[in-house]
Design an enzyme around this catalytic site. Structure first.
Site, PDB file in Angstrom:
ATOM      1  N   LYS A 106       0.776  -1.310  -0.122  1.00 14.06           N
ATOM      2  CA  LYS A 106       0.162  -0.124   0.102  1.00 14.06           C
ATOM      3  C   LYS A 106       0.770   1.286  -0.073  1.00 14.06           C
ATOM      4  O   LYS A 106       0.749   2.147  -0.793  1.00 14.06           O
ATOM      5  CB  LYS A 106      -0.943   0.214   1.292  1.00 14.06           C
ATOM      6  N   ASN A 107       1.819   1.480   1.000  1.00 16.22           N
ATOM      7  CA  ASN A 107       2.590   2.543   1.128  1.00 16.22           C
ATOM      8  C   ASN A 107       3.648   2.951   0.075  1.00 16.22           C
ATOM      9  O   ASN A 107       4.052   3.971  -0.205  1.00 16.22           O
ATOM     10  CB  ASN A 107       3.060   2.883   2.527  1.00 16.22           C
ATOM     11  N   CYS A 154      -5.196   8.760   8.513  1.00 19.35           N
ATOM     12  CA  CYS A 154      -5.276   8.367   9.974  1.00 19.35           C
ATOM     13  C   CYS A 154      -5.121   9.029  10.839  1.00 19.35           C
ATOM     14  O   CYS A 154      -4.111   9.617  10.931  1.00 19.35           O
ATOM     15  CB  CYS A 154      -4.704   6.842  10.102  1.00 19.35           C
ATOM     16  N   ARG A 183      -9.145   0.407   3.349  1.00 17.26           N
ATOM     17  CA  ARG A 183      -8.274   1.484   2.849  1.00 17.26           C
ATOM     18  C   ARG A 183      -6.839   0.854   2.584  1.00 17.26           C
ATOM     19  O   ARG A 183      -6.257   1.017   1.667  1.00 17.26           O
ATOM     20  CB  ARG A 183      -8.148   2.674   3.744  1.00 17.26           C
ATOM     21  N   ARG A 203      -3.960  10.032   3.411  1.00 19.10           N
ATOM     22  CA  ARG A 203      -2.580  10.784   3.736  1.00 19.10           C
ATOM     23  C   ARG A 203      -1.862  10.997   2.373  1.00 19.10           C
ATOM     24  O   ARG A 203      -1.408  12.168   2.101  1.00 19.10           O
ATOM     25  CB  ARG A 203      -1.997  10.201   4.813  1.00 19.10           C
ATOM     26  N   ARG A 246       0.301  15.158  12.597  1.00 25.18           N
ATOM     27  CA  ARG A 246       1.064  14.996  11.448  1.00 25.18           C
ATOM     28  C   ARG A 246       1.681  16.116  10.487  1.00 25.18           C
ATOM     29  O   ARG A 246       0.822  16.117   9.474  1.00 25.18           O
ATOM     30  CB  ARG A 246       0.410  13.588  10.658  1.00 25.18           C
ATOM     31  N   ASP A 284       3.569   0.786  12.099  1.00 27.06           N
ATOM     32  CA  ASP A 284       2.165   0.380  11.549  1.00 27.06           C
ATOM     33  C   ASP A 284       1.961  -1.221  12.285  1.00 27.06           C
ATOM     34  O   ASP A 284       0.997  -1.517  11.962  1.00 27.06           O
ATOM     35  CB  ASP A 284       2.485   0.230   9.973  1.00 27.06           C
ATOM     36  N   ASP A 320       5.648  19.957   7.588  1.00 30.70           N
ATOM     37  CA  ASP A 320       6.674  20.845   7.378  1.00 30.70           C
ATOM     38  C   ASP A 320       8.335  20.565   6.832  1.00 30.70           C
ATOM     39  O   ASP A 320       8.728  21.414   6.161  1.00 30.70           O
ATOM     40  CB  ASP A 320       7.077  21.630   8.832  1.00 30.70           C
TER      41      ASP A 320
END
Ligand code: EPU
Length: 419
Positions: free
Chosen positions: A24-25, A119, A398, A95, A124, A307, A127
């Site tokens: 997923k990521n 999430c 998701r 995200r 979060r 995670d 910057d």
């Protein structure tokens, strides 16, 4: 949010084999990165079947980019891409929509986008992403809840990140790929997903070296082109199924794993007494007779993944002693704790740490506050007495491909019900 619940009747042994899907990521960065190909198509192979993928496809469609999903393979045609402001609602549902910033800056030198959602894990900030974009010459402003990024031109720079961030590393890798000159990114994240995105970008014509180490060097190129890329397996999904095996597995095999990516989890499971046999791309897991308590601290890769901190918690109730979890990445990532308490769990939570006591869990009605909290509750349900009903399953969908069917095929008594 979906109007379905997932129900699990605990106590079944799990046996058989499960195949892990694409990461997923990684997927959520590869899809935005593909919009940088101004010539030719990008073919992404082996994507997970999750709603974050379809949301990102829809964001690409808003930019006049074609997407053609055939099973787990996605063709992306971005030759005719047009720069448009990206609407708030879709952007806020995940995200990773922040990856549209780096990709659009690289391709169009401009991006207008709502603030990213995702999430609720406590603050979060982005910057470090902004600091990086500004160092490359972009002007970044936040007006009425939307981010405006614009650069006449992007120029390579040396950027030292104050915080090790997966998102900022990938975003800057993308933007710097099409900047003029050389960019050096220091104190970057080293997650396997970063290496995967760098390899896609390099196959599209970028010149990125050092992904997977502390320093990434990028020589900017004028434009990128299409390519074909096979995604890496999802180490968090793999970890979730490894933990399921640790809780209830016998003759239980997890396929399509890169064992190197799993080392921090494997060593903790073994410390707890779980038996693991590691093959080239699979693991066979057997639940132990007795579990030992463990202590773990989440860290950036290759440390123990934040995670997996929520999903491993249910296993620790089975231990003969008190376990300790210290969360250093997102100290507020403990919204699963109150839900576990509804199931009879004994946990003491103090800012950033949780002490987990031996507990006999009982089925209850629980609510997933976020993706990995959902996975945690599902795993808790596997070992609980009676039926656990998990609400807010949209969070789980998701990020996990067909989790109910995969667990059913392993022998779990689990099903979906419409409300
Ligand atoms: N941070 C800052 N400033 C920034 C960026 C990050 O202070 O500009 C802080 C964060 O607040 C956090 C730490 O740095 O304390 C690490 O954040 P990072 O940027 O690495 O996280 P992310 O890119 O937003 C990704 C994954 C998360 C995963 C984290 C940590 C994606 C889309 N998300 O988030 O995955 O927890 O890295 O590994 O890749 C999940 O899959 O459930 C998930 C939340």
């Amino acid at each position: 949010m979906s109007k379905e619940v997932i129900k699990v009747r605990g106590g079944k042994m799990l046996t058989g084999e499960v195949d892990i899907s694409g990461a997923k990521n990684s997927a959520v960065a590869l899809i935005p990165a593909s919009l940088m190909a101004s010539e030719g198509e990008v073919l992404l192979e082996g994507l997970p079947e999750i709603s974050d993928v379809t949301t990102l496809m829809s964001l690409l469609n808003d930019l006049n980019i074609s997407t053609d999903l055939d099973g787990t393979n996605l063709r992306i045609g971005a030759e005719e891409a047009e720069n448009m402001p990206l609407p708030n609602t879709k952007v806020q549902s995940l995200r990773a929509s922040y990856y549209m910033m780096g990709a659009m800056l690289a391709r169009f030198r401009k991006c207008v986008i709502g603030l990213p959602g995702g999430c609720p894990l406590g603050p979060r900030p982005i910057d470090q992403h902004i600091k990086g974009f500004e160092a490359l010459g972009a002007k970044v402003t936040n007006e009425y809840g939307a981010m405006y990024l614009e650069a006449e031109k992007l120029t390579g720079a040396k950027i030292f990140f104050d915080v090790v961030s997966v998102g900022a590393t990938i975003n800057l890798m993308m933007a710097a790929s099409c900047a003029e000159g050389r960019t050096i990114l220091e104190n970057v994240a080293k997650e396997p997903e970063i290496v995967d995105v760098a390899s896609l970008l390099n196959n599209m014509g970028a010149d990125i070296k050092g992904a997977g180490t502390d320093t990434i060097k990028i020589n900017g190129v004028e434009k990128l082109h299409g390519t074909r890329h096979s995604i890496i397996p999802d180490r968090i999904e793999a970890g979730t199924y490894m933990i399921a095996g640790a809780i209830a597995g016998r003759n239980y095999r997890v396929n399509n794993i890169i064992p190197l990516h799993m080392e921090s989890l494997t060593s903790k499971l073994e410390e707890a007494g779980v038996k693991i046999e590691t093959g080239d791309d699979y693991m066979v897991i057997t639940r132990p007779e007795k579990y030992k308590p463990i202590s773990l601290k989440t860290q950036v890769y290759p440390g123990f993944a934040t995670d997996l901190q929520q999903p491993i918690t249910p296993m620790l109730f089975l231990a003969e002693g008190v376990s300790k979890i210290t969360e250093t990445i997102y100290p507020a990532r403990f919204r699963h704790v109150d839900e576990l308490r509804r199931m009879g769990a004994q946990i003491d939570k103090n800012s950033g740490t949780a002490l987990i006591y031996p507990s006999m869990l009982q089925g209850a009605e629980v609510y997933a506050s976020d993706l990995r909290a959902g996975a945690c509750l599902l795993l808790a349900g596997l070992s609980a007495d009676g039926i656990t009903t998990i609400h807010n399953v949209g969070h789980i969908d998701r990020g996990y491909t067909d989790i109910v069917s995969k667990l059913q095929s392993l022998g779990a008594d689990i099903w979906r019900e419409k409300l």
